[in-house]
Design a protein around this motif. Structure first.
Motif, short mmCIF file in Angstrom:
data_model
loop_
_atom_site.label_atom_id
_atom_site.label_comp_id
_atom_site.label_asym_id
_atom_site.label_seq_id
_atom_site.Cartn_x
_atom_site.Cartn_y
_atom_site.Cartn_z
N UNK A 31 40.33 32.75 41.89
CA UNK A 31 41.72 33.26 42.04
C UNK A 31 42.85 32.42 41.74
N UNK A 32 42.67 31.25 41.27
CA UNK A 32 43.76 30.30 40.67
C UNK A 32 43.57 30.07 39.16
N UNK A 38 39.61 32.49 32.55
CA UNK A 38 38.35 33.29 33.19
C UNK A 38 37.50 33.61 32.07
N UNK A 39 37.96 34.32 30.98
CA UNK A 39 37.22 34.51 29.98
C UNK A 39 36.87 33.62 28.77
N UNK A 53 50.69 31.11 41.98
CA UNK A 53 51.68 32.31 41.80
C UNK A 53 50.80 33.36 42.01
N UNK A 54 49.57 33.31 41.53
CA UNK A 54 48.78 34.49 41.61
C UNK A 54 48.63 35.30 43.25
N UNK A 55 48.93 34.53 44.13
CA UNK A 55 48.90 34.77 45.38
C UNK A 55 50.23 35.52 45.92
N UNK A 239 44.67 37.70 39.90
CA UNK A 239 45.51 38.32 40.96
C UNK A 239 44.38 39.28 41.66
N UNK A 240 43.42 39.82 41.17
CA UNK A 240 42.15 40.39 42.09
C UNK A 240 41.53 39.36 43.04
N UNK A 241 41.23 38.17 42.15
CA UNK A 241 40.43 37.14 42.85
C UNK A 241 41.37 36.71 44.32
#
Length: 273
Positions: A31-32, A38-39, A53-55, A239-241
């Motif tokens: 999530x961070x 990620x990829x 900032x994702x949260x 953001x999904x995480x």
């Protein structure tokens, strides 16, 4: 020899606990991250930069509305389910009337009805009473669907409550309503905590009914609202995480505070049943 046995037992439990906790830690690290991390990087690597900032992004992007909808719908359904199940179980197990066995059997039939087979009849019924796209339809559906399993958990406990308590209450002048709310209900607190947690897990994670009955953004819950972060050409996986971490937090907190009550309730019901 006994100490070696305990040591092996504790080591086994530690390994099992690590397997249980590891997915949550991985999801938190996920999530961070950004999409590029990620990829392009290892899936088990820690984030190079903690993107809190994702949260903030998902909270300001509407997840707060979904979160509060999940909270109040879950709480309302739990209160109705546990109250109705307790009242029905009290009437069936502690009061003598001819059709109690038949009524109990009809309620238990609800355990065998799959969710998908009830979607069209429920949709038609709620449409006829103008409850489509109304949170009340979700609360009523959760209450009805969880009633049989909640009663099944309560039955074993209620059957073995000593009748002398009710007899003493009647001698003291208690009415049936007062006996239930002031004498019997407080005695069932451990088993009620178990039913509350079980209902909470089902209601919080439910997807099919909300996705079928609710179309307005302002009434959607977390499980359905998360779809808004999946775009046709671009998906923000960080953001999904963050959304998934926010969605599992209430369940984790509930287990931390009620785990002892759950074990106590299950064991007391099993022994007395």
């Amino acid at each position: 020899m006994k100490r070696i046995g305990y040591l092996l037992l504790y080591l086994s439990l530690i390994v099992v606990a690590l397997f249980q906790i590891l997915p949550l830690l991985w999801l938190f690290a996920f999530s961070l991250k950004s999409n590029q991390e990620i990829f392009a990087g290892s899936p088990f690597a820690l984030p190079t930069e903690f993107r809190w900032e994702n949260y903030l992004k998902v909270w300001e992007g509407g997840i707060s509305t979904y979160f509060f909808n999940s909270v109040w719908i879950t709480l309302a359904a739990i209160v109705l389910t546990v109250l109705f199940a307790s009242m029905a179980t009290f009437a069936i197990t502690r009061m003598r009337w001819k059709l109690s066995g038949l009524v109990l059997g009809m309620i238990m039939v609800g355990l065998m009805i799959p969710i998908h087979s009830a979607l069209i009849p429920l949709y038609s019924m709620f449409l006829s009473v103008n409850l489509i796209d109304n949170p009340l339809a979700i609360v009523l559906t959760y209450t009805a669907y969880n009633l049989p399993i909640t009663m099944m958990i309560l039955l074993g406990f209620y059957y073995t409550l000593p009748h002398e308590i009710e007899e003493a209450a009647i001698i003291d002048g208690c009415s049936v309503n007062r006996m239930f709310f002031q004498v019997i209900l407080p005695m069932t607190t451990p088993i009620m905590a178990t039913t509350v947690v079980i209902n909470m897990i089902y209601n919080w994670n439910e997807f099919v009914f909300v996705n079928t009955f609710i179309s307005s953004e302002k009434y959607k819950t977390l499980t359905v609202g998360i779809q808004n972060f999946i775009g046709q050409y671009m998906t923000d996986w960080g953001a999904i995480g963050a959304t998934l971490i926010i969605s599992v937090l209430p369940i984790i907190v509930a287990f931390i505070f009620f785990s002892n009550k759950v074990v106590e309730g299950i064991s007391s019901s099993a022994v007395k049943g």
